[in-house]
Design a protein around this motif. Sequence first.
Motif, PDB file in Angstrom:
ATOM      1  N   ASP A  26     -55.263   5.166-113.386  1.00 26.60           N
ATOM      2  CA  ASP A  26     -54.856   5.299-111.930  1.00 26.60           C
ATOM      3  C   ASP A  26     -53.436   6.153-111.946  1.00 26.60           C
ATOM      4  O   ASP A  26     -52.709   6.469-110.543  1.00 26.60           O
ATOM      5  CB  ASP A  26     -55.009   4.132-111.222  1.00 26.60           C
ATOM      6  CG  ASP A  26     -53.956   3.415-112.691  1.00 26.60           C
ATOM      7  OD1 ASP A  26     -53.542   3.350-113.630  1.00 26.60           O
ATOM      8  OD2 ASP A  26     -53.351   2.491-111.984  1.00 26.60           O
ATOM      9  N   VAL A  27     -52.572   6.381-113.411  1.00 24.30           N
ATOM     10  CA  VAL A  27     -51.513   7.324-112.435  1.00 24.30           C
ATOM     11  C   VAL A  27     -51.594   8.803-112.538  1.00 24.30           C
ATOM     12  O   VAL A  27     -51.041   9.049-111.224  1.00 24.30           O
ATOM     13  CB  VAL A  27     -50.805   7.036-114.099  1.00 24.30           C
ATOM     14  CG1 VAL A  27     -49.532   7.907-113.895  1.00 24.30           C
ATOM     15  CG2 VAL A  27     -50.517   5.075-114.124  1.00 24.30           C
TER      16      VAL A  27
ATOM     17  N   ARG B 255     -52.811   9.080-108.955  1.00 19.72           N
ATOM     18  CA  ARG B 255     -52.030   9.096-108.011  1.00 19.72           C
ATOM     19  C   ARG B 255     -50.997  10.358-108.084  1.00 19.72           C
ATOM     20  O   ARG B 255     -50.727  10.200-106.852  1.00 19.72           O
ATOM     21  CB  ARG B 255     -50.719   7.468-107.757  1.00 19.72           C
ATOM     22  CG  ARG B 255     -49.818   7.619-106.580  1.00 19.72           C
ATOM     23  CD  ARG B 255     -48.564   6.631-107.554  1.00 19.72           C
ATOM     24  NE  ARG B 255     -48.631   6.718-105.391  1.00 19.72           N
ATOM     25  CZ  ARG B 255     -48.853   5.269-104.736  1.00 19.72           C
ATOM     26  NH1 ARG B 255     -49.232   4.520-105.663  1.00 19.72           N
ATOM     27  NH2 ARG B 255     -48.457   5.424-103.908  1.00 19.72           N
ATOM     28  N   ARG B 256     -51.153  10.925-109.037  1.00 23.68           N
ATOM     29  CA  ARG B 256     -49.851  12.242-108.814  1.00 23.68           C
ATOM     30  C   ARG B 256     -51.738  12.873-107.925  1.00 23.68           C
ATOM     31  O   ARG B 256     -50.651  14.201-107.385  1.00 23.68           O
ATOM     32  CB  ARG B 256     -50.934  13.039-110.394  1.00 23.68           C
ATOM     33  CG  ARG B 256     -49.064  11.871-111.292  1.00 23.68           C
ATOM     34  CD  ARG B 256     -48.633  12.857-111.936  1.00 23.68           C
ATOM     35  NE  ARG B 256     -47.636  13.335-111.678  1.00 23.68           N
ATOM     36  CZ  ARG B 256     -48.014  15.078-112.316  1.00 23.68           C
ATOM     37  NH1 ARG B 256     -48.629  15.233-113.784  1.00 23.68           N
ATOM     38  NH2 ARG B 256     -47.470  16.305-112.114  1.00 23.68           N
TER      39      ARG B 256
ATOM     40  N   ARG C  28     -51.277  15.718-101.688  1.00 25.05           N
ATOM     41  CA  ARG C  28     -50.421  15.742 -99.996  1.00 25.05           C
ATOM     42  C   ARG C  28     -49.871  16.972 -99.340  1.00 25.05           C
ATOM     43  O   ARG C  28     -49.973  17.024 -98.607  1.00 25.05           O
ATOM     44  CB  ARG C  28     -50.663  14.130 -99.799  1.00 25.05           C
ATOM     45  CG  ARG C  28     -49.705  14.532 -98.310  1.00 25.05           C
ATOM     46  CD  ARG C  28     -49.294  12.314 -98.246  1.00 25.05           C
ATOM     47  NE  ARG C  28     -49.877  11.942 -98.408  1.00 25.05           N
ATOM     48  CZ  ARG C  28     -49.452  10.606 -99.709  1.00 25.05           C
ATOM     49  NH1 ARG C  28     -48.382  10.709-100.135  1.00 25.05           N
ATOM     50  NH2 ARG C  28     -50.742   9.663 -99.812  1.00 25.05           N
TER      51      ARG C  28
ATOM     52  N   ASP D  52     -56.667  -0.167-115.291  1.00 27.07           N
ATOM     53  CA  ASP D  52     -55.969  -0.618-113.945  1.00 27.07           C
ATOM     54  C   ASP D  52     -57.857  -2.214-113.306  1.00 27.07           C
ATOM     55  O   ASP D  52     -57.301  -2.932-113.276  1.00 27.07           O
ATOM     56  CB  ASP D  52     -56.250  -0.246-112.687  1.00 27.07           C
ATOM     57  CG  ASP D  52     -56.884   0.526-112.828  1.00 27.07           C
ATOM     58  OD1 ASP D  52     -57.465   1.741-113.527  1.00 27.07           O
ATOM     59  OD2 ASP D  52     -57.237   1.185-110.987  1.00 27.07           O
TER      60      ASP D  52
ATOM     61  N   ALA E 140     -45.710   4.298-111.059  1.00 23.94           N
ATOM     62  CA  ALA E 140     -46.258   4.979-109.731  1.00 23.94           C
ATOM     63  C   ALA E 140     -47.569   4.044-109.735  1.00 23.94           C
ATOM     64  O   ALA E 140     -47.465   4.461-108.281  1.00 23.94           O
ATOM     65  CB  ALA E 140     -46.210   6.395-110.730  1.00 23.94           C
ATOM     66  N   VAL E 141     -47.908   3.371-109.708  1.00 25.64           N
ATOM     67  CA  VAL E 141     -49.604   2.552-109.112  1.00 25.64           C
ATOM     68  C   VAL E 141     -48.761   1.052-108.958  1.00 25.64           C
ATOM     69  O   VAL E 141     -49.653   0.058-109.284  1.00 25.64           O
ATOM     70  CB  VAL E 141     -50.188   2.913-110.152  1.00 25.64           C
ATOM     71  CG1 VAL E 141     -50.542   4.178-109.621  1.00 25.64           C
ATOM     72  CG2 VAL E 141     -50.199   2.817-111.683  1.00 25.64           C
TER      73      VAL E 141
ATOM     74  N   GLU F  27     -41.487  12.175-110.797  1.00 23.29           N
ATOM     75  CA  GLU F  27     -42.202  13.089-111.293  1.00 23.29           C
ATOM     76  C   GLU F  27     -40.484  14.070-112.368  1.00 23.29           C
ATOM     77  O   GLU F  27     -41.284  14.740-113.424  1.00 23.29           O
ATOM     78  CB  GLU F  27     -41.836  14.202-110.296  1.00 23.29           C
ATOM     79  CG  GLU F  27     -43.518  13.529-109.834  1.00 23.29           C
ATOM     80  CD  GLU F  27     -44.520  14.462-110.171  1.00 23.29           C
ATOM     81  OE1 GLU F  27     -44.608  15.514-110.432  1.00 23.29           O
ATOM     82  OE2 GLU F  27     -45.194  13.955-110.500  1.00 23.29           O
TER      83      GLU F  27
END
Lengths: 305, 305, 305, 305
Positions: free
Chosen positions: A169-170, A173-174, A180, B169, B194-195, B246
């Motif tokens: 999941d990390v 998300r990146r 985006r 997760d 980050a999540v 980041e």
Amino acid sequence: MKITKGIIPPLLTPLHVDRSIDFGSLEKLVDKLITAGVDGIFALGSSGEVAFLSDEDRGAVLRAVVKQVDGRVPVYAGVIDMQVNRVLQHVRQAEQAGVDAVVATAPFYAISGPMEVEAHFRAIAQATSLPVLAYDIPVCVHTKLIPEMLVQLGREGVLAGVKDSSGDDVSFRRLVALNRAAGSPLVLLTGHEAVVDGAFLAGADGCVPGLGNVDPDGYVRMWKAAQESQWDTVRREQDRLAALFEIVFQPIAKVGPAAGVGSFKTALELMGVFESNLMSVPLAPIDDAPSREAIASILKAADLL
Amino acid sequence: MKITKGIIPPLLTPLHVDRSIDFGSLEKLVDKLITAGVDGIFALGSSGEVAFLSDEDRGAVLRAVVKQVDGRVPVYAGVIDMQVNRVLQHVRQAEQAGVDAVVATAPFYAISGPMEVEAHFRAIAQATSLPVLAYDIPVCVHTKLIPEMLVQLGREGVLAGVKDSSGDDVSFRRLVALNRAAGSPLVLLTGHEAVVDGAFLAGADGCVPGLGNVDPDGYVRMWKAAQESQWDTVRREQDRLAALFEIVFQPIAKVGPAAGVGSFKTALELMGVFESNLMSVPLAPIDDAPSREAIASILKAADLL
Amino acid sequence: MKITKGIIPPLLTPLHVDRSIDFGSLEKLVDKLITAGVDGIFALGSSGEVAFLSDEDRGAVLRAVVKQVDGRVPVYAGVIDMQVNRVLQHVRQAEQAGVDAVVATAPFYAISGPMEVEAHFRAIAQATSLPVLAYDIPVCVHTKLIPEMLVQLGREGVLAGVKDSSGDDVSFRRLVALNRAAGSPLVLLTGHEAVVDGAFLAGADGCVPGLGNVDPDGYVRMWKAAQESQWDTVRREQDRLAALFEIVFQPIAKVGPAAGVGSFKTALELMGVFESNLMSVPLAPIDDAPSREAIASILKAADLL
Amino acid sequence: MKITKGIIPPLLTPLHVDRSIDFGSLEKLVDKLITAGVDGIFALGSSGEVAFLSDEDRGAVLRAVVKQVDGRVPVYAGVIDMQVNRVLQHVRQAEQAGVDAVVATAPFYAISGPMEVEAHFRAIAQATSLPVLAYDIPVCVHTKLIPEMLVQLGREGVLAGVKDSSGDDVSFRRLVALNRAAGSPLVLLTGHEAVVDGAFLAGADGCVPGLGNVDPDGYVRMWKAAQESQWDTVRREQDRLAALFEIVFQPIAKVGPAAGVGSFKTALELMGVFESNLMSVPLAPIDDAPSREAIASILKAADLL
């Protein structure tokens, strides 16, 4: 038809008791999903037992699905094979069947470095005018797709989207953030059943849940709530689906698709959609009473039986 | 003091240029975190370079932290070592320092089966009256803790909580569901930076973010928004923190703590909290200009510099 | 023709510059190997780039090899694919081409437990009268074949032999001991190039060395010395071949077959047996001067150039 | 005393029924090994349950071993811990006990890259005048030591030798070849019990067999035969020892040291050398009758009972 966001279940492939494909049940399942309001159908994914099918059976499934869907939603076809050459044979067959997009994994069997993985996707995209989605499934192909590479291929128009079944999941998300920042060239779908709420909150464009074969309505409700930022509702729907997902942990002494796809097929048999819960050779069916009763009991708790 | 929910950063261990512990900077960092409103301090975790410290240094860190915290929030102490015997020596030292809870991993170095892992946690809990949290970090100890076992140990009062840094997760959500069904005996903290939004939505009781050393305010805001079910705010805070995270991908040709802890320490040096960004031998510091400038630039974008 | 013991090189598949199969070079290679005295030819193994070939190309290779070999030694055919259904399609094609035995891996892509692996081999053997060898190659299929299962299938006549490319010498020795205790139903071949002396001393019945494409004479000499228990000669030949095997470590920034098969093909191109050193898409050829010179230099040291 | 070639068993650490160290049995074991003609004693290796011992117990074991050995053979001491700082504390203790060499693994727990691994060994060697051997045991530390690095450190005098328990025979053979080409700065010992004949043939300078605690005479005979190039004798001794090694596969539902060290300790208890077969908490002893009888039966077949 353009590729879509939202709920795109990976279609199971029902079998007769002689283990030939049960097209009647396949059509019933397609209608059940579309009636529930799904946004697309993904045929010949891992849940569709794609690895177990002959080329002839793959083609027959695609033609039957495209015919039954009849343009109501886009059809995505898995073109899963070891290396480019064979993948392209599946792409040809998918094109002839009239699907709307193809979904390809990293190469497997032979060990590949990052340059080969990138060249693999480029070679596939160059050989077809269909949109190509990358299928990130390291548990099967033992290579993780790197977010930076995926977004770069998105920018260049090589890839149209990603189905992420990586369990990372990390990294997902990146991927969302990088995509985006690049103007969202990729449609990003999560392949997980039980942590979809967090993926939607993080910005996923949809999901491809195997469990969506069993309860498409639940996933459609979750997606609608996410579209309206009703996050407590999203979470409530996910909690209900996560409880339902426990069916995959009930089969005794089974792993992989024998447990996962097996329990989905058993559920659909119990619900009267499938004739049998059989899977392809050499996968043994879930035929012991305790496993079947445990699955039935969970289905009842979810008001599906 | 009882263990708490919310934001519990894993405290970095700042070093002088001779690589001895910089207690002055440690005290500044403790105050910075508590001022920001964190709910607890976790000393001697992986981010605290616990694996690199002598027993004497571990003890000195705990005493300094307990003194500086001075009862404002609970102090959790990592008691990380290979097997029970050594873990209990760290527990004794933690008790003497006056911490409020201890955090232990699965055994490592020697291969262990599930029975040994369970016996390991039972042996630790039996030897102390402090609450014991299990630290699930397979990337370091190469064993994944099983949700069913954790909840069973929670029911029996052996474990008081879990810090989940497993990166799994799906398993974490099962842990949340099983724990809730058992009456919530465990406090469940995610260890990811980050999540966290998805973990909070799924029902996590808090988080232990290494990045929280750099921007505790962001995590505190995220936690408050989660408490009030302001999920769009939670997501926005997480997106901001994910962009800040980041920094760990900027160091050139570095992996593990040399990249992660190294970038956090570099950030705190740039922000004037630490004297140096040095890490323990044999970890090389981030001393090349491009890496440092990339980190500085991300800090500026996050209004931290 | 019965399956044999001894040296059975896994045949490379030479390509023209347009990446079509170069049957002329294939025939030259077959003759070179048989002239050197090999005991069999294994076509369509990992070294033959089997994963990259279409079904049509696989069939064409088998027919060309069987024709060129012309009964001088037995021909083994890899029937490598994800699951039983597809494996059996390759078996049919191999039977039609007239090979003497087929070689199958554990199932891959879909996760399999031990019961599925066993059922997989039983289903293959039941569908053909050709001898079936199991190919133990966890680096490609991510499942290790268990010695007890292999010997049990040997006893029952399901399997005729094993090609062990597992890299697990402890397990291989157990396989040798269990097989001997069972009356030696299995022919046991090691798939490694550089540790064949130890395997011969331990009781291996032969080997399948990719490097045997480059220097079949060396392997034939080693096998003959082993047959006569001239172990110091065996070791000396192995040391020489291990030095030659260093060609696979010369390519810059390449992994897997791009390095291994690539260096073998480059050697055969340099030696004038192949027209090109090209590999299948997406594998990049070894075309930089330093890599090629390093390989040439090693070939010269081995008196092959 | 200089470090030696040949048979250097990794000494078990016998326990009383209260799980304190049984120094009487330890002394008996030391004498048994030296009487059998071993070339060195390696205390506090993985087989010595080093991961489970307190610093005090480690020191006491070293002092007892050095005293009992009394200069008859060199004593090697494992200085196994997570990172440099703690390793050096063990080195100090080993120096004070009067051992002849220390054996250190790659760093573990924290993720390390190749530069940290190299710096780790350099930092250890710089801090002691004792010879340092590198212990390559990826199953415990999850890092594989690279032959090129090892030989480079050998050339520079940083390392004096390598104990290879990597299970990677291809890599070990490369290490032997590279070391020979560099003038043999390193003493190369294999840590495996059942494939020692191949390692000796390939050029290993000795071995460190856990099973050597149970049957040191067999390993001494094998080493002598290898010194005289009597390879058929070497193989025969190895076959006998490989059959004896099957004791580690008898314990029911046990993995890792609970099976391996547990079966060695059970053998020595059955042979009357140890008082008990207990292992450190949380390892459960082998106390079921079927496992014990299976071990006894194998010992009888090897004329050890």
